[in-house]
Every structure is written in structure tokens, then in C-alpha cells.
Enzyme design. Sequence first.
Site, short mmCIF file in Angstrom:
data_model
loop_
_atom_site.label_atom_id
_atom_site.label_comp_id
_atom_site.label_asym_id
_atom_site.label_seq_id
_atom_site.Cartn_x
_atom_site.Cartn_y
_atom_site.Cartn_z
N LYS A 211 38.95 27.81 47.56
CA LYS A 211 40.12 28.37 47.33
C LYS A 211 40.99 28.25 47.59
CE LYS A 211 41.05 33.22 48.45
NZ LYS A 211 40.56 34.28 49.32
N LYS B 2 37.81 28.86 42.89
CA LYS B 2 38.61 29.90 43.30
C LYS B 2 40.62 29.44 42.97
CE LYS B 2 39.88 34.29 45.03
NZ LYS B 2 39.82 34.85 46.32
#
Length: 333
Positions: A196, A256
Site C-alpha cells: 500500500k 494499492k
Amino acid sequence: MELSYRPRRLRRTPALRAMVREHQLSPADFIYPLFVHEGASNEPIAAMPGCQRWSLEGLVEEVGRAWELGIRCVVLFPKVADGLKSEDGAECFNEHGLIPRAIRRLKASHSAMAIMTDVALDPYSCDGHDGIVSSEGVVLNDETVAILCRQAVVQARAGADLIGPSDMMDGRVGAIREALDEEGFEHVGIISYTAKYSSAYYGPFREALDSAPRASGGKPIPGDKSTYQMDPSNSREALLEAQLDESEGADILMVKPGLAYLDIIHRLRQQSEQPIAAYNVSGEYAMVKAAAERGWIDEKAVVLETLLCFKRAGADLILSYHACDAAQWLREG
Ligand code: PBG
């Protein structure tokens, strides 16, 4: 021309193209993110046209619609009232909090739908960080992980199928796995936000939840999440995070944001045999919506192409706010 091979032969008709197509989209690939709030009615989100902060009743209806369209997993995000936010985000492990209630309500009406949760403190923190911020302005790792474990167990007890740690604290996957097992939730899976990145693409999401980092008292609050989320410059580091998450017991690995990080999805796909998920995040959604509203792009074509390209890059699963629209378009053919 005398050519022994003409690639266009296999592109000549729809039937031939369908035969040699390497990747397909299916509604079961999608995980549909939904925002929920305490209000009695649904509230539109300005920077995410088509998305709402759902009331509990609205949420139930929307999940029914998603199921009908072939979607098999939703992920829930809470808009927490300011009065319930605190420095340690303790509301996140309140058994009667918004998310546990929403999970129970959904399991009562749509028991077959898989429910994923988000584990992090930011919607519950008055400082807007995913972890506890010390008086020196440092986001504390181990102290935060202890709270995340309590949050995960409460979500599992309410009926969550997949726990999604999005906080990027070190060691949280292993600690959550252990906490779940200790409480008898060895059947509950972990979908880890493995890679992330500290990204500007999360802007609309933070508006939806009013969860951006902010100064609340006297202590210094870091203005961004770069001491725990990954540096967009790095890709080898994502492989290291993936190794750690796998060894700590993650069932699914996530990358992400999605679109600007297709190379990361591809590299994880090559390194790991586990399912990989891509998060087509709020800023990516907002850009498509804004251009479509102006008539500058064909929304349906752009969305279906984008989602398909996540699969080509190596994703098995795609978290996307377009999930219901895309499922509907796939059905129409
Ligand atoms: C919370 C969380 C965020 C997103 C998912 N979980 C925001 C953040 O880390 O600041 C972003 C999702 C999106 O932008 O669509 N930790």
C-alpha cells in the site's frame, strides 16, 4: 506481400477474437467497497459521483443489488461521528460499533455474501492516522498492532469472512492471525494490503470518511502517511512486504493503488502463488467519473478496459467502486 504469419487473421471476427482472448472479467472477480454511516438516509459523496454513505437499510438494499449482479464480496468502511473519535481509536473495537452492527445486519439478510473489513485506526482516530500518534508525532507500531488485533477479533465475531489490514504497521498480519486463531476464528481469512503506497489517489476516500490526517490538539501530526505507507519510487520493497505477509499467514495479497501500479501487481504475481487483489482506488474512480461527466471519455468502455487490464497484469480480484456498473455492463454484453 508474402507473409507466413498474419496476426490479423485471429482478429478478423468476434468469434475468433473470443477464442484467443487470454483474460476475461467476471462479476465474481470484484470486491465492492461500500461506505456506511449512522444517518437514516443515504448521503451522496461529492468527489465520488454515484457513491453514497449508506444508511444501514440502504446498505442492505445495495448489497442485495450487488448479489443479484453476481458480486460475491463487499468491503465496508465506516464514517464515524467526530464525538466517537479518539487518540487511540478505541471505537474500532466497540462490539456495538457501526461496522459490527452492519456486518451482523448483512449476515442476517444476505448470509452468502462474503464480507471483507478494513483494519486501521484512521476512521476512528481524531488525528486521522492509521495508528496511534505519540506526543512527539511518531506513529507507534507495536502499540497500534495491539489495538488492530482487538479490532479484527470484533469484526470476526460479528461475522466478517475476510479481515483486511490496511494500516501498514510492521508485523500486523502475523499478530492478527494469532489473535484470530486464539479466539477460535481460524476459518476467517486475511486479505492484506500488502503493498500500500503513500498515494495522493486516496483523496476522495478521505473526504468520504472525513479521515485525512489533521491537527487536533497540541502534538505535532504528520501531514501524510509516508512513515508507514510505501514510497511510490519503490518496487523491490513490495516483494519484501509480500514475503513477510505470506510468511505471517496472509491468504490474499493486495496492491494499492491499482492503475499506476500495474508493474507491482505483475511482479507480485510472478513471485507469489497466492491470490492477488488490486485496489482501483477513489482517485482513479473520480478521474474517470469527472472525464465521463464532461463527455470526454466513454465511461463504460474505459471502465471495462481498465478492470480487464488489472487481470492482464496478474490480479485475480479487483476492489472497485465501479463494481456494480461493470457487472451490469458485462451482463448486457
Ligand atoms: C484506510 C484506507 C484508505 C483507503 C482504504 N483504506 C485511506 C488511506 O490509507 O488513507 C483508500 C481507498 C481509496 O482511496 O479508495 N487505511
